[in-house]
Enzyme design. Structure first.
Site, PDB file in Angstrom:
ATOM      1  N   ASP A 118       2.498 -14.016 -29.382  1.00 28.14           N
ATOM      2  CA  ASP A 118       1.264 -14.672 -29.657  1.00 28.14           C
ATOM      3  C   ASP A 118       1.708 -15.344 -30.915  1.00 28.14           C
ATOM      4  O   ASP A 118       0.802 -16.279 -31.363  1.00 28.14           O
ATOM      5  CB  ASP A 118       0.139 -13.590 -29.651  1.00 28.14           C
ATOM      6  CG  ASP A 118       0.256 -12.550 -30.845  1.00 28.14           C
ATOM      7  OD1 ASP A 118       1.243 -12.488 -31.244  1.00 28.14           O
ATOM      8  OD2 ASP A 118      -0.867 -12.040 -30.727  1.00 28.14           O
TER       9      ASP A 118
ATOM     10  N   ASP B 204       2.748 -11.062 -24.512  1.00 26.67           N
ATOM     11  CA  ASP B 204       2.239 -10.567 -25.628  1.00 26.67           C
ATOM     12  C   ASP B 204       0.754 -10.762 -25.251  1.00 26.67           C
ATOM     13  O   ASP B 204       0.105 -11.867 -25.146  1.00 26.67           O
ATOM     14  CB  ASP B 204       2.679 -11.281 -26.900  1.00 26.67           C
ATOM     15  CG  ASP B 204       2.121 -10.215 -28.077  1.00 26.67           C
ATOM     16  OD1 ASP B 204       1.925  -9.438 -27.847  1.00 26.67           O
ATOM     17  OD2 ASP B 204       2.723 -11.085 -29.154  1.00 26.67           O
TER      18      ASP B 204
ATOM     19  N   GLU C 274       7.236  -3.262 -36.881  1.00 23.02           N
ATOM     20  CA  GLU C 274       7.312  -4.379 -37.736  1.00 23.02           C
ATOM     21  C   GLU C 274       7.177  -4.278 -39.055  1.00 23.02           C
ATOM     22  O   GLU C 274       5.959  -3.492 -39.383  1.00 23.02           O
ATOM     23  CB  GLU C 274       6.319  -5.464 -37.231  1.00 23.02           C
ATOM     24  CG  GLU C 274       6.344  -6.722 -38.149  1.00 23.02           C
ATOM     25  CD  GLU C 274       5.867  -7.907 -37.283  1.00 23.02           C
ATOM     26  OE1 GLU C 274       5.250  -7.885 -35.915  1.00 23.02           O
ATOM     27  OE2 GLU C 274       5.782  -9.002 -37.969  1.00 23.02           O
TER      28      GLU C 274
HETATM   29  O1  KIV Z   1       4.317 -12.339 -31.425  1.00 25.13           O
HETATM   30  C1  KIV Z   1       5.427 -12.322 -31.821  1.00 25.13           C
HETATM   31  O2  KIV Z   1       6.022 -12.912 -31.589  1.00 25.13           O
HETATM   32  C2  KIV Z   1       5.774 -10.947 -31.994  1.00 25.13           C
HETATM   33  C3  KIV Z   1       7.080 -10.657 -32.588  1.00 25.13           C
HETATM   34  C4  KIV Z   1       7.063 -10.927 -34.137  1.00 25.13           C
HETATM   35  C5  KIV Z   1       7.388  -8.984 -32.408  1.00 25.13           C
HETATM   36  O3  KIV Z   1       4.989 -10.029 -31.747  1.00 25.13           O
END
Ligand code: KIV
Length: 304
Positions: free
Chosen positions: A60, A99, A198
């Site tokens: 996301d 995501d 993260e």
């Molecule tokens: O949204 C994304 O790109 C992520 C990564 C930073 C792990 O969640």
């Protein structure tokens, strides 16, 4: 557009056999590091796949790097499904993870199931990712029990950026680090096949990684995780709004793109583009006939 032939990018075969989620999990026991990269469209999905990256995350983060939002919070399921579907049309080998955006899984198991299913049915994803620790464990269990593979995400979970007061390193105290490690174990027991960690101190991520049977994929979490993930636009120099300390820029495509577009602008203005090699020809005889026809006086149309 035609399928990219094998070897289209720097001689790397574009397609090998499709990787599976059990193979990704097995890489931890084999002590093979796992590579993960975000992608949001077919062009970059083909390139990431051809590079041999193990997993593609349709993150996301697209809300920030593609859509220009200040955070990931405004991203919708429709945004995610459209981009994830494009990625699945381009990537043939990597495991694909969609995501779940803010608001798509918090309201309850049923809504989470409905939205996660969209990633598999409409967008060709192999798995979904969602942010959070103990508070999402029941949701994770419901998804996994219903056949949806889930990647967890702990530490700096960007959907909570307002609560955190910015994009700040997490789990810096012993108490917070303990909570993060407990969350990782709870997510594993709920059925996650891997967990993104993260922006936490490297030593904390290392302790979490060694307590897990499933792969820990780090981003800003040091070198001892089982794998690493970065945001494609940070890696390629295509996002200049801010640069997290953990993001390594491997190329400066932003500058290369600017230079190419400035050349186009110059060449159109000075008449050097398009050249003969970019133009289409007509046979001399056809052109001569056309000229003759154009020289003929225009006949008035008959009015009936
Ligand atoms: O949204 C994304 O790109 C992520 C990564 C930073 C792990 O969640």
């Amino acid at each position: 557009m035609a399928e990219q032939p094998a070897g289209a990018y720097g001689g790397v075969p574009a397609v090998q056999r499709k990787l599976t989620i059990p193979e990704i999990v097995g890489m931890k026991a084999e002590r093979k590091r796992i590579t993960t990269m975000t992608a949001y469209d077919v062009a970059f999905a083909r390139i990431v796949d051809a590079a041999g990256i193990d997993m593609i995350l349709v993150g996301d983060s697209l809300g920030m790097v593609l859509l220009g939002h200040a955070t990931t919070v405004p991203v919708t399921m429709d945004d995610m499904v459209r981009h994830a579907a494009a990625v699945s049309r381009g990537a043939k080998r990597a495991v694909l993870v969609g995501d779940m955006p803010f608001g798509s899984y918090q309201a309850g198991r049923e809504e989470a199931l409905r939205n996660a299913a969209r990633f598999l049915k409409e967008a060709g994803m192999d798995a979904v990712k969602l942010e959070g620790g103990h508070e999402v464990v029941d949701t994770v269990r419901a998804l996994v029990e219903n056949g949806i593979a889930v990647m967890g995400h702990v530490g700096l979970t960007p959907q909570r950026v307002a609560q955190f007061g910015g994009f700040k390193v997490q789990a810096r105290s012993a108490e917070a680090a303990r909570r993060l490690i407990d969350d990782c174990v709870a997510l594993q027991e709920a059925g996650c096949f891997s967990i993104v960690i993260e922006s936490v101190p490297a030593a904390v991520a290392a302790l979490a990684t060694e307590r897990l049977r499933i792969p820990a994929i780090g981003i800003g979490a040091g070198a001892d995780c089982d794998g690493q993930v970065l945001v494609l636009h940070d890696v390629l120099g295509l996002f200049g709004e801010f640069k997290p300390k953990f993001a390594k820029r491997y190329a400066d495509l932003g500058s290369a793109a600017l230079e190419a577009l400035q050349r186009f602008d110059r060449e159109v203005r000075d008449g050097t583009f398009p050249g003969a090699e970019h133009s289409f020809a007509i046979k001399d005889a056809e052109l001569a006939a056309l000229r003759r026809a154009l020289d003929e006086p225009v006949r008035p149309k008959k009015v009936s």
